[in-house]
Design a protein around this motif. Sequence first.
Motif, mmCIF file in Angstrom:
data_model
loop_
_atom_site.group_PDB
_atom_site.id
_atom_site.type_symbol
_atom_site.label_atom_id
_atom_site.label_comp_id
_atom_site.label_asym_id
_atom_site.label_seq_id
_atom_site.Cartn_x
_atom_site.Cartn_y
_atom_site.Cartn_z
ATOM 1 N N VAL A 217 0.859 -1.190 0.000
ATOM 2 C CA VAL A 217 0.000 0.000 0.000
ATOM 3 C C VAL A 217 0.888 1.231 0.000
ATOM 4 C CG1 VAL A 217 -1.804 1.281 1.197
ATOM 5 C CG2 VAL A 217 -1.817 -1.218 1.222
ATOM 6 N N ASP A 218 0.655 2.110 -0.956
ATOM 7 C CA ASP A 218 1.478 3.311 -1.128
ATOM 8 C C ASP A 218 0.565 4.483 -1.462
ATOM 9 O OD1 ASP A 218 3.828 4.718 -1.220
ATOM 10 O OD2 ASP A 218 4.335 4.144 -3.263
ATOM 11 N N ASN A 219 0.499 5.475 -0.578
ATOM 12 C CA ASN A 219 -0.343 6.649 -0.790
ATOM 13 C C ASN A 219 -1.806 6.260 -1.043
ATOM 14 O OD1 ASN A 219 -0.954 9.399 -1.060
ATOM 15 N ND2 ASN A 219 -0.515 9.423 -3.248
ATOM 16 N N GLY A 220 -2.278 5.277 -0.304
ATOM 17 C CA GLY A 220 -3.664 4.846 -0.433
ATOM 18 C C GLY A 220 -3.943 3.961 -1.627
ATOM 19 N N ILE A 221 -2.914 3.588 -2.384
ATOM 20 C CA ILE A 221 -3.071 2.732 -3.570
ATOM 21 C C ILE A 221 -2.521 1.351 -3.253
ATOM 22 C CG2 ILE A 221 -2.408 2.390 -5.982
ATOM 23 C CD1 ILE A 221 -2.178 5.434 -6.218
ATOM 24 N N ARG A 222 -3.256 0.326 -3.594
ATOM 25 C CA ARG A 222 -2.839 -1.055 -3.334
ATOM 26 C C ARG A 222 -2.182 -1.632 -4.589
ATOM 27 N NH1 ARG A 222 -8.267 -3.831 -1.459
ATOM 28 N NH2 ARG A 222 -6.879 -5.625 -1.090
ATOM 29 N N TYR A 223 -0.887 -1.911 -4.476
ATOM 30 C CA TYR A 223 -0.143 -2.546 -5.564
ATOM 31 C C TYR A 223 0.043 -4.023 -5.236
ATOM 32 C CZ TYR A 223 1.270 2.221 -6.894
ATOM 33 O OH TYR A 223 1.289 3.541 -7.276
ATOM 34 N N THR A 224 -0.096 -4.885 -6.236
ATOM 35 C CA THR A 224 0.205 -6.295 -6.046
ATOM 36 C C THR A 224 1.136 -6.743 -7.167
ATOM 37 O OG1 THR A 224 -0.716 -8.525 -5.783
ATOM 38 C CG2 THR A 224 -1.855 -7.056 -7.319
ATOM 39 N N PHE A 225 2.136 -7.548 -6.801
ATOM 40 C CA PHE A 225 3.142 -7.977 -7.771
ATOM 41 C C PHE A 225 3.920 -9.149 -7.190
ATOM 42 C CE2 PHE A 225 4.847 -4.813 -4.985
ATOM 43 C CZ PHE A 225 6.134 -5.221 -4.699
ATOM 44 N N GLY A 259 5.199 -0.392 -16.225
ATOM 45 C CA GLY A 259 5.611 -1.315 -15.175
ATOM 46 C C GLY A 259 4.406 -1.923 -14.494
ATOM 47 N N ILE A 260 4.435 -1.987 -13.169
ATOM 48 C CA ILE A 260 3.294 -2.535 -12.423
ATOM 49 C C ILE A 260 2.273 -1.445 -12.100
ATOM 50 C CG2 ILE A 260 4.749 -4.336 -11.436
ATOM 51 C CD1 ILE A 260 4.629 -2.769 -8.775
ATOM 52 N N GLY A 261 2.505 -0.229 -12.635
ATOM 53 C CA GLY A 261 1.545 0.860 -12.419
ATOM 54 C C GLY A 261 2.024 1.926 -11.464
ATOM 55 N N TYR A 262 3.364 2.097 -11.337
ATOM 56 C CA TYR A 262 3.903 3.104 -10.421
ATOM 57 C C TYR A 262 3.232 4.458 -10.591
ATOM 58 C CZ TYR A 262 7.914 -0.118 -10.094
ATOM 59 O OH TYR A 262 8.716 -1.200 -9.914
ATOM 60 N N GLU A 287 0.794 -8.642 -15.998
ATOM 61 C CA GLU A 287 -0.138 -9.364 -15.115
ATOM 62 C C GLU A 287 -0.317 -8.625 -13.795
ATOM 63 O OE1 GLU A 287 -0.727 -13.767 -13.007
ATOM 64 O OE2 GLU A 287 1.094 -13.325 -14.173
ATOM 65 N N ALA A 288 0.785 -8.117 -13.238
ATOM 66 C CA ALA A 288 0.685 -7.368 -11.984
ATOM 67 C C ALA A 288 -0.127 -6.096 -12.167
ATOM 68 C CB ALA A 288 2.087 -7.035 -11.474
ATOM 69 N N LEU A 289 0.063 -5.399 -13.284
ATOM 70 C CA LEU A 289 -0.696 -4.178 -13.548
ATOM 71 C C LEU A 289 -2.182 -4.473 -13.654
ATOM 72 C CD1 LEU A 289 -0.917 -1.190 -14.269
ATOM 73 C CD2 LEU A 289 -0.300 -1.770 -16.629
ATOM 74 N N HIS A 290 -2.522 -5.541 -14.354
ATOM 75 C CA HIS A 290 -3.935 -5.908 -14.476
ATOM 76 C C HIS A 290 -4.547 -6.165 -13.096
ATOM 77 C CE1 HIS A 290 -7.581 -7.914 -15.889
ATOM 78 N NE2 HIS A 290 -7.272 -8.915 -15.079
ATOM 79 N N ARG A 291 -3.851 -6.938 -12.259
ATOM 80 C CA ARG A 291 -4.379 -7.233 -10.924
ATOM 81 C C ARG A 291 -4.502 -5.962 -10.079
ATOM 82 N NH1 ARG A 291 -1.825 -12.822 -8.463
ATOM 83 N NH2 ARG A 291 -1.990 -14.131 -10.317
ATOM 84 N N THR A 292 -3.540 -5.067 -10.201
ATOM 85 C CA THR A 292 -3.562 -3.833 -9.420
ATOM 86 C C THR A 292 -4.710 -2.926 -9.844
ATOM 87 O OG1 THR A 292 -1.176 -3.933 -9.036
ATOM 88 C CG2 THR A 292 -2.223 -1.789 -8.793
ATOM 89 N N LEU A 293 -4.963 -2.841 -11.147
ATOM 90 C CA LEU A 293 -6.092 -2.041 -11.623
ATOM 91 C C LEU A 293 -7.411 -2.583 -11.084
ATOM 92 C CD1 LEU A 293 -4.937 -1.593 -15.328
ATOM 93 C CD2 LEU A 293 -5.138 0.243 -13.634
ATOM 94 N N ILE A 304 -4.391 -1.681 -21.402
ATOM 95 C CA ILE A 304 -3.001 -2.109 -21.342
ATOM 96 C C ILE A 304 -2.544 -2.508 -22.735
ATOM 97 C CG2 ILE A 304 -1.370 -3.740 -20.316
ATOM 98 C CD1 ILE A 304 -3.268 -4.036 -17.955
ATOM 99 N N HIS A 305 -1.475 -1.876 -23.200
ATOM 100 C CA HIS A 305 -0.868 -2.220 -24.487
ATOM 101 C C HIS A 305 0.389 -3.048 -24.195
ATOM 102 C CE1 HIS A 305 -3.329 0.760 -26.780
ATOM 103 N NE2 HIS A 305 -3.300 1.407 -25.621
ATOM 104 N N ALA A 306 0.268 -4.360 -24.313
ATOM 105 C CA ALA A 306 1.388 -5.249 -24.032
ATOM 106 C C ALA A 306 2.326 -5.290 -25.227
ATOM 107 C CB ALA A 306 0.887 -6.651 -23.707
ATOM 108 N N GLY A 307 3.611 -5.092 -24.985
ATOM 109 C CA GLY A 307 4.589 -5.113 -26.059
ATOM 110 C C GLY A 307 5.481 -3.892 -26.035
ATOM 111 N N ASP A 308 6.300 -3.749 -27.050
ATOM 112 C CA ASP A 308 7.270 -2.668 -27.161
ATOM 113 C C ASP A 308 6.542 -1.351 -27.437
ATOM 114 O OD1 ASP A 308 9.356 -0.946 -27.736
ATOM 115 O OD2 ASP A 308 10.468 -2.424 -28.903
#
Length: 459
Positions: A217-225, A259-262, A287-293, A304-308
């Motif tokens: 948990v960072d600034n009220g946001i829940r990140y999972t990874f 990244g994971i949604g920083y 995958e982590a970004l999807h779960r965090t969203l 989410i645009h996966a790729g380069d």
Amino acid sequence: MGAPCRSHRRSQGQPCSRRVRGAGKGLSVPCLAGNVWKRSGSRTGVSSCSGCQGAVWLCLCWRRSCPSSACPRRCPASCSGSRLAALPRPEPCVGRWHPAPCAPSLLQEPVPSRAARRCPPARRLRDQLRRLLGSGWSEQLERDVPHAWQRHGDLVLLSEDSFKGEPWERLGPELWETVASALGARRVARRGRVMPDGMRTPRVTLLLGQHGWVEHVDNGIRYTFDVTKCMFSPGNITEKLRVASLPCSGEVLVDLYAGIGYFTLPFLVHAGAAFVHACEWNSHAVEALHRTLVLNGVRDRCHIHAGDSRQLQLRDVADRVNLGLIPSSEEGWPVACRVLRKNTGGVLHIHHNVETPRAPAPPQPAVLLAERSSPETASSGGEAQQPTEDGGEETLGARLRPEWQRWAEATATRIQGLLAELHGWPWRTSVLHVEVVKSYAPHVHHLVLDLECRPLLPD
């Protein structure tokens, strides 16, 4: 009961001028000899004078008042003063004690305060490891014991130089179970150096536990990874807090290195962005970004645009573009120019590591309004803020170094040229702000340039 205080050389019956070494949220009350005592954290706790270490007298019914002038706090009638207690000390008490209304009770082992019972985790870890090793404990092994670590829920992430000695390896799983027990965790991992694969993949070894997925948990946001697959950078907290406060209500944003949604999550959750296009090429981070969203209830406002990200096909959609890649995001500048709205422009947040020479240089103003356009065009600095440095070599306050200003102006010129070449008409670029995120390495600073880009359309 009236011996002089040997510590203060006071005569018999005179009050002591010292104060008591208190505990926790103690309450100062006068003692019978004129000293000032502090109530300890528990009702049965007794404090002593730090000067003479004399016997301590303390009414344990401190909540009430008593008609007797001899009692520091008044007791209820049923007490009859019987709760007046004394704790013997090696030296005689300071001053003269007033006569008590009844025989005092003797407290041989007073209950220590909560603060006295508290043991720091680092010391608890060292003590448990010393018991585990017994006679095999040495100063060399003690240097391998970490004094700091990262905690993510029930997982403790140790530094890469922790427990590297051969004796630790021989302990096997028992070592990691002891570490987890001492630190109040269930899982233990140790990090290594980041892999040079372009994705900043961490070398993290899971030492105890079945998986590396954590929640932070960072600034009220829940990140999972998964800590064994993805990076989490606590050093960027100042920049995440800053972007969370930017005025992005109703805007469409492109995050080229999500990244994971920083930064994707602060823009969505706190800054009020209407929609975010998040680009990421690391499948584990996707995958982590999807779960965090999903975890934060904003999945429907992000694609989410996966790729380069250099192959991103978006054009003319963004009011704001975040380029959060270090040491340099320069490869993403053409893409950022392409996704900006061609008729209205927008703001670019460009991350970069800038080298700073050792020799000090005269300071320059922090907020740069360095326009790249015709002289008659006025600039706008609505997002200008004062930079602060977190973790650097010095606090810079409201000043910028000349090297940073030169980098910002050169970047503004380069972006202006890319936009003009792409669209076929002139653009104006204005440096709104340069943020000092952190000291990345000796004489290298992680900076963020807020660059406003506006087209100069023909009438």
